[in-house]
Write an enzyme that holds these catalytic residues in place. Structure first.
Site, short mmCIF file in Angstrom:
data_model
loop_
_atom_site.label_atom_id
_atom_site.label_comp_id
_atom_site.label_asym_id
_atom_site.label_seq_id
_atom_site.Cartn_x
_atom_site.Cartn_y
_atom_site.Cartn_z
N GLY A 175 -33.55 2.24 -54.64
CA GLY A 175 -34.48 3.36 -54.49
C GLY A 175 -35.13 3.41 -53.12
N SER A 176 -36.42 3.73 -53.11
CA SER A 176 -37.11 4.12 -51.87
C SER A 176 -37.21 3.02 -50.82
CB SER A 176 -38.51 4.64 -52.21
OG SER A 176 -38.44 5.85 -52.91
N THR A 177 -37.05 1.76 -51.19
CA THR A 177 -37.09 0.70 -50.16
C THR A 177 -36.00 0.91 -49.11
OG1 THR A 177 -35.78 -0.63 -51.71
CG2 THR A 177 -38.15 -1.08 -51.58
N ILE A 178 -34.95 1.64 -49.47
CA ILE A 178 -33.83 1.88 -48.55
C ILE A 178 -34.22 2.86 -47.43
CG2 ILE A 178 -31.53 2.93 -48.44
CD1 ILE A 178 -31.54 0.10 -49.55
N LYS A 179 -35.25 3.64 -47.65
CA LYS A 179 -35.64 4.63 -46.63
C LYS A 179 -35.96 3.97 -45.28
CE LYS A 179 -37.48 7.71 -50.18
NZ LYS A 179 -38.68 8.16 -50.90
#
Length: 395
Positions: free
Chosen positions: A260-264
């Site tokens: 999820g958002s940690t990849i941003k």
């Protein structure tokens, strides 16, 4: 006489040799496992292994009762062992020294005692999945006990001796004694105190959110050293047989999940590294964006905004991440995620490491460029993610 000595003589001779010969493995002392400050996480303490020569025990029921009263356990189990037609049988492996000495004081003819050792984890659940545990033969069965088993285990010795029916050494009998070689100690990068605090925090978080499981990693991004690593549910390696095997899983290394958002952070890092944008570059972002026929929303409704690249990350904007991903293009996005290590194992010294899944661009659908930039449609291990974020944290 001809029949006894010639025809069946070899058979009787072999049976007699087996009856009077004891072949005993001498176990080495297993090496310790220590934290980075030299604090003991796994140690080997003195123990006694109790064995019997069943034919030398006249009152088997009495002996079984005496063994149960000193060592604990069921007299019927001991009686079954004492009734076997064999010259050697284990009564108890790695028994407590005080209890074994109490049994020895009873001087039961036919019982013998071997110096042995037992694996102990003095901090119980601390770093349990990292350490793993050993079986009754001191062989590592999981965790670092398994991975470094060859270093920790040492080399066993051997004792072969002929004894009479009273279990006394036969003068001039066959004897072979090879000393055991003790194992080496292993020092970890783990810090015992930080490990403890990490496990407390993780257990509280799992309880607060009603999660089925959880994991945590504390890593030094300068060199990748793992300072703490834990999973919930936990177990006590001193009594691992009392726990479900699911609690043995070192989840940061052997489990994958959709990040999820940690990849941003990686998507943003890639557009900066390619000089497409700077942290201060501004973007007009609608509330939603359509990619490949799929409408992508934010986690919370918002109007159209003007956000910088930095604000896209700090506000965890799905729409913003998609805009950045589209600017990179499919191949660039894949290449950068690969360079962050998301397509390979980390090579950590732990058994059973897996890697996540990042499909090559020929497997992407028309909407993949709209989901992969913010961490959907891929999987990673927590360790892969921590290592990749380390590349940002260390500059």
């Amino acid at each position: 006489l001809v029949s006894l000595q010639v025809i069946v003589g070899p058979t009787y001779a072999a049976a007699a040799a087996e009856q009077r010969t004891s072949d005993i493995v001498l176990n080495p002392q297993r090496g310790f496992i220590l934290d980075r400050e030299g604090e003991v996480l796994a140690e080997t303490i003195e123990a006694r292994t109790v064995y019997a020569v069943p034919s030398s025990i006249a009152d088997k029921q009495g002996a079984a009762n005496a063994i149960a009263s000193t060592l604990g356990g069921d007299p019927a189990v001991y009686l079954e062992k004492l009734s076997k037609d064999t010259s050697f049988v284990y009564i108890a492996r790695k028994a407590d020294v005080a209890k074994a000495n109490a049994l020895a004081d009873l001087q039961i003819e036919g019982l013998g005692f071997i110096e042995d050792s037992r694996r102990v984890y003095p901090s119980n659940e601390l770093a349990c999945q990292v350490l793993g545990f050993v079986g009754v033969d001191d062989e590592g069965l999981s965790g670092l006990e398994l991975y470094y088993n060859d270093r920790l285990a040492g080399q066993p010795g051997r004792l072969i001796a002929e004894r009479d029916t009273q279990n006394r050494p036969i003068p001039g009998g066959v004897t072979l004694e090879v000393d055991a070689v003790d194992g080496q100690d292993v020092v970890l990068t783990v810090d015992k105190d930080i490990q403890y605090q990490a496990q407390i925090a993780l257990a509280e978080a799992v309880d607060t959110w009603g999660a089925a499981a959880g994991s945590v990693i504390v890593m030094d991004p300068r060199d990748g050293e793992i300072i703490a690593m834990a999973s919930v549910p936990q177990f006590n390696p001193n009594d691992f047989g009392a726990y479900d095997s699911d609690s043995f899983r070192n989840r940061p290394i052997v489990d994958t999940y959709e990040p999820g958002s940690t990849i941003k952070s990686f998507t943003a890092a890639a557009v900066i590294d390619t000089d497409l944008f700077e942290p201060t570059s501004m973007f007009e972002l609608a509330p939603t964006i359509v990619v490949g026929g799929r409408t992508i929303h934010e986690s919370h409704d918002r109007p159209t905004v003007n956000w910088s690249l930095t604000e896209i990350v700090t506000n965890s904007s799905n729409v913003g991440a998609v805009v950045l991903g589209q600017a990179l293009g499919e191949q660039n996005l894949y290449d950068y995620f690969s360079r962050f290590g998301l397509t390979e194992k980390t090579g950590v010294d732990y058994p059973g490491e897996v890697k996540g899944w990042l499909p090559t661009t020929d497997q992407w659908s028309s909407s993949s460029i709209g989901t992969i930039p913010f961490g959907q449609g891929i999987s990673v291990t927590p360790l892969q993610l921590a290592r990749a974020l380390g590349a940002i944290a260390n500059g």
